[in-house]
Design a protein around this motif. Structure first.
Motif, PDB file in Angstrom:
ATOM      1  N   VAL A   1       6.057   8.207  -5.619  1.00 52.91           N
ATOM      2  CA  VAL A   1       5.298   7.246  -6.384  1.00 52.91           C
ATOM      3  C   VAL A   1       4.978   7.676  -7.806  1.00 52.91           C
ATOM      4  O   VAL A   1       4.743   6.863  -8.664  1.00 52.91           O
ATOM      5  CB  VAL A   1       3.995   6.892  -5.635  1.00 52.91           C
TER       6      VAL A   1
ATOM      7  N   ASN B   1       0.842  -1.176   0.000  1.00 52.31           N
ATOM      8  CA  ASN B   1       0.000   0.000   0.000  1.00 52.31           C
ATOM      9  C   ASN B   1       0.890   1.242   0.000  1.00 52.31           C
ATOM     10  O   ASN B   1       1.796   1.350   0.815  1.00 52.31           O
ATOM     11  CB  ASN B   1      -0.834  -0.091   1.282  1.00 52.31           C
ATOM     12  N   ARG B   2       0.628   2.168  -0.912  1.00 51.64           N
ATOM     13  CA  ARG B   2       1.471   3.367  -1.032  1.00 51.64           C
ATOM     14  C   ARG B   2       0.753   4.644  -0.583  1.00 51.64           C
ATOM     15  O   ARG B   2       1.200   5.746  -0.904  1.00 51.64           O
ATOM     16  CB  ARG B   2       1.915   3.522  -2.479  1.00 51.64           C
TER      17      ARG B   2
ATOM     18  N   GLU C   1      -3.764   2.904   5.709  1.00 48.47           N
ATOM     19  CA  GLU C   1      -2.345   3.053   5.342  1.00 48.47           C
ATOM     20  C   GLU C   1      -1.504   1.906   5.859  1.00 48.47           C
ATOM     21  O   GLU C   1      -0.619   1.412   5.173  1.00 48.47           O
ATOM     22  CB  GLU C   1      -1.771   4.349   5.944  1.00 48.47           C
TER      23      GLU C   1
ATOM     24  N   PRO D   1      11.133   1.115  -5.988  1.00 48.52           N
ATOM     25  CA  PRO D   1      10.582   2.433  -5.704  1.00 48.52           C
ATOM     26  C   PRO D   1      11.533   3.556  -6.127  1.00 48.52           C
ATOM     27  O   PRO D   1      12.741   3.385  -6.154  1.00 48.52           O
ATOM     28  CB  PRO D   1      10.403   2.427  -4.187  1.00 48.52           C
TER      29      PRO D   1
ATOM     30  N   ASP E   1       3.043   7.024   1.499  1.00 48.80           N
ATOM     31  CA  ASP E   1       4.089   7.674   0.710  1.00 48.80           C
ATOM     32  C   ASP E   1       3.520   8.803  -0.147  1.00 48.80           C
ATOM     33  O   ASP E   1       4.107   9.880  -0.225  1.00 48.80           O
ATOM     34  CB  ASP E   1       4.790   6.643  -0.178  1.00 48.80           C
ATOM     35  N   ILE E   2       2.382   8.556  -0.781  1.00 47.76           N
ATOM     36  CA  ILE E   2       1.772   9.592  -1.624  1.00 47.76           C
ATOM     37  C   ILE E   2       1.298  10.751  -0.759  1.00 47.76           C
ATOM     38  O   ILE E   2       1.495  11.917  -1.096  1.00 47.76           O
ATOM     39  CB  ILE E   2       0.610   9.000  -2.455  1.00 47.76           C
TER      40      ILE E   2
ATOM     41  N   GLU F   1       5.372  -5.899  -4.610  1.00 52.60           N
ATOM     42  CA  GLU F   1       6.530  -5.764  -3.732  1.00 52.60           C
ATOM     43  C   GLU F   1       7.835  -5.755  -4.509  1.00 52.60           C
ATOM     44  O   GLU F   1       8.842  -5.255  -4.038  1.00 52.60           O
ATOM     45  CB  GLU F   1       6.532  -6.877  -2.691  1.00 52.60           C
TER      46      GLU F   1
ATOM     47  N   GLU G   1       9.629   7.354  -0.244  1.00 58.74           N
ATOM     48  CA  GLU G   1       9.251   6.774  -1.531  1.00 58.74           C
ATOM     49  C   GLU G   1       8.401   7.780  -2.297  1.00 58.74           C
ATOM     50  O   GLU G   1       7.454   8.352  -1.776  1.00 58.74           O
ATOM     51  CB  GLU G   1       8.467   5.477  -1.361  1.00 58.74           C
TER      52      GLU G   1
END
Length: 190
Positions: free
Chosen positions: A91, A3-4, A36, A69, A7-8, A65, A89
């Motif tokens: 994205v 799950n990103r 998250e 990144p 990071d976003i 996975e 990270e």
């Protein structure tokens, strides 16, 4: 699948409460935090709500996975480029191209033509391609985990000379950098 969302959200400078308030209908910061961290399942409905709140394509919220990144590795401030204590990270919007890594420089304070909140996306090149970066903005690693950022104005015998974007800043010469990040895209928040 990973799950990103975090990071976003961090990349956009938003808090959990900001994202929760932007959801339609609004939700709680605690719910966003659970989504998250994976403590709550990220359903398709939640993915669409959060993607709309973050103003991104829902596909960006999840990734395999094995995806390599892109990392925000440095920030640009009044004293020049500084390494982040921990890379974040990043994205979107550029993906690594084959074996060519992409790094991101976050602009913390307005410097030259760069505004606070900007992100400079850079594609890494090796020493054999340094000549192609002449007269382009580049990020160069320095000893002890530091960085320099500026317009590459000279390349000679493995040395590169950079002119930082700030007014009155002096030329920086770096001897034998391992790589250069050549500016490829500027992301500016409106």
């Amino acid at each position: 699948m990973i799950n990103r969302i975090r990071d976003i959200r961090r990349q956009k400078g938003l808090t959990l409460a900001d994202v929760a308030a932007r959801c339609s209908p609004p939700t709680t910061a605690q719910t966003i935090g659970r989504l998250e961290t994976g403590m709550r399942s990220l359903s398709l409905a939640w993915m669409n709500r959060i993607a709309a709140a973050l103003d991104v394509d829902p596909q960006l919220l999840v990734g395999a996975e094995s995806d390599r990144p892109t990392a925000m590795v440095a920030k640009l401030g009044p004293t020049g480029a500084e390494a982040l204590t921990r890379p974040i990270e990043a994205v979107f919007p550029l993906a690594p191209d084959g074996d060519t890594p992409v790094v991101v420089l976050g602009v913390e304070t307005s410097v030259g033509e760069y505004r606070a909140g900007d992100q400079v996306w850079l594609r890494q090149v090796g020493p054999e391609d340094f000549a192609r970066a002449l007269n382009r903005d580049v990020l160069a690693p320095r000893p002890a985990g530091r960085f320099a950022f500026g317009r590459m104005i000279d390349h000679d015998s493995g040395r590169v000379a950079l002119l930082p974007p700030g007014i009155g800043q002096r030329q920086v010469v770096i001897d034998q950098p391992a790589w250069l990040g050549v500016a490829e895209m500027l992301v500016r928040r409106l």
